[in-house]
Design a protein around this motif. Sequence first.
Motif, PDB file in Angstrom:
ATOM      1  N   ASP A  44      19.140 -40.409  18.912  1.00 51.15           N
ATOM      2  CA  ASP A  44      18.202 -41.507  19.108  1.00 51.15           C
ATOM      3  C   ASP A  44      18.634 -42.392  20.276  1.00 51.15           C
ATOM      4  O   ASP A  44      17.814 -42.792  21.110  1.00 51.15           O
ATOM      5  CB  ASP A  44      18.103 -42.326  17.816  1.00 51.15           C
ATOM      6  CG  ASP A  44      17.059 -43.421  17.911  1.00 51.15           C
ATOM      7  OD1 ASP A  44      15.867 -43.130  17.676  1.00 51.15           O
ATOM      8  OD2 ASP A  44      17.425 -44.569  18.223  1.00 51.15           O
ATOM      9  N   CYS A  93      11.417 -42.587  19.225  1.00 56.75           N
ATOM     10  CA  CYS A  93      12.176 -43.726  18.694  1.00 56.75           C
ATOM     11  C   CYS A  93      11.273 -44.677  17.926  1.00 56.75           C
ATOM     12  O   CYS A  93      11.030 -45.815  18.338  1.00 56.75           O
ATOM     13  CB  CYS A  93      12.904 -44.455  19.824  1.00 56.75           C
ATOM     14  SG  CYS A  93      14.087 -43.423  20.704  1.00 56.75           S
ATOM     15  N   THR A  94      10.757 -44.198  16.805  1.00 57.79           N
ATOM     16  CA  THR A  94       9.887 -44.999  15.950  1.00 57.79           C
ATOM     17  C   THR A  94      10.382 -44.915  14.514  1.00 57.79           C
ATOM     18  O   THR A  94      11.094 -43.982  14.137  1.00 57.79           O
ATOM     19  CB  THR A  94       8.433 -44.501  16.016  1.00 57.79           C
ATOM     20  OG1 THR A  94       8.374 -43.158  15.498  1.00 57.79           O
ATOM     21  CG2 THR A  94       7.919 -44.508  17.451  1.00 57.79           C
ATOM     22  N   LYS A 115       8.595 -44.278  11.880  1.00 57.99           N
ATOM     23  CA  LYS A 115       7.976 -43.141  11.212  1.00 57.99           C
ATOM     24  C   LYS A 115       8.726 -41.846  11.510  1.00 57.99           C
ATOM     25  O   LYS A 115       8.995 -41.052  10.602  1.00 57.99           O
ATOM     26  CB  LYS A 115       6.514 -43.009  11.647  1.00 57.99           C
ATOM     27  CG  LYS A 115       5.768 -41.881  10.949  1.00 57.99           C
ATOM     28  CD  LYS A 115       4.313 -41.831  11.394  1.00 57.99           C
ATOM     29  CE  LYS A 115       3.577 -40.684  10.693  1.00 57.99           C
ATOM     30  NZ  LYS A 115       2.142 -40.634  11.110  1.00 57.99           N
ATOM     31  N   ALA A 136       8.991 -43.658  23.506  1.00 60.87           N
ATOM     32  CA  ALA A 136       7.869 -44.231  22.757  1.00 60.87           C
ATOM     33  C   ALA A 136       7.414 -43.321  21.628  1.00 60.87           C
ATOM     34  O   ALA A 136       6.947 -43.786  20.585  1.00 60.87           O
ATOM     35  CB  ALA A 136       6.699 -44.508  23.708  1.00 60.87           C
ATOM     36  N   LYS A 137       7.573 -42.000  21.812  1.00 62.98           N
ATOM     37  CA  LYS A 137       7.106 -41.049  20.816  1.00 62.98           C
ATOM     38  C   LYS A 137       8.144 -40.820  19.726  1.00 62.98           C
ATOM     39  O   LYS A 137       7.797 -40.707  18.540  1.00 62.98           O
ATOM     40  CB  LYS A 137       6.763 -39.721  21.497  1.00 62.98           C
ATOM     41  CG  LYS A 137       6.256 -38.662  20.534  1.00 62.98           C
ATOM     42  CD  LYS A 137       5.916 -37.377  21.280  1.00 62.98           C
ATOM     43  CE  LYS A 137       5.412 -36.309  20.309  1.00 62.98           C
ATOM     44  NZ  LYS A 137       5.082 -35.043  21.019  1.00 62.98           N
TER      45      LYS A 137
END
Length: 277
Positions: A58, A73-74, A76, A70-71
């Motif tokens: 990460d 490191c969330t 969810k 952005a895709k």
Amino acid sequence: MATADLLTIIIEVILWRLSYYYFYGTFLDMTQMCIVIHVAGRAATDCSVWFTVFFTFDRFVAICCQKMKAKYCTGKAAAVVLTTTGILLCCKNIPLYFIYEAGKVINNVAWDCFRKPSAYTDPGWVGYDWLATVLTPLLPFVLIMLLNTLTVRHILVASRVRKGLRIQSNGDKRSDPEMESRRRSAILLFTISGSFIVLWSLLVADFIYYTFSGADPRNYTVSEYIFQHVGDILMAVSCCTNTFIYGVTQSKFREQLMNAARYPLTSIIQMIHNRNN
């Protein structure tokens, strides 16, 4: 990662080590409970190690791969990855339930649990042992080293470019706070890799020793026994250090920790204030 580390300490250190050496004879030492504790401790250790790998990945994505940040490191994405990994690692350790046997039987009650002698000679169990050791900690160490090396290289290249641009633009040769922050990040990453390999090295060495020498850990000499258990201790320490190194050094972590410490006091003050009103 912190949760997995905490579970490792609770299961491996408190429920197993401290209970066995200082409170022997409780229900925790009955064979079935002993086996459950061993299997759960192994699963928690695996999760601790692999969650550290994913945390390292990460950080690598956040620093080096801005398009993926952005895709990936969330919250969810992290929940999906950690949940899937946790389930798979728990399933991977289910066979361990069948590798142990009772140490003794007193009044028809089985106590203690030890690995069956066949666990060190049977090809199936030996292969499983090799697979388990490769998954934890050999492969994680390689991945952590690789990711940290790529991250540090990116930091160094970016720092050189930034330094060159600063000198070309205004001739400023003073220290750059941003470059200092990146240098500390590089030191932090190497500290993680170094502590991981050092603290796991004895456990891996013990595995290689009894696998190739044919020695039975149940009949170890005093020195071999000490070597084995020092490795176990260092492994447990390894599951603590990453939380402190990765977490305590982060300002957001410290901020949340202080908020958690202040929460009971602020809640009491707020409750008193509401009653007075």
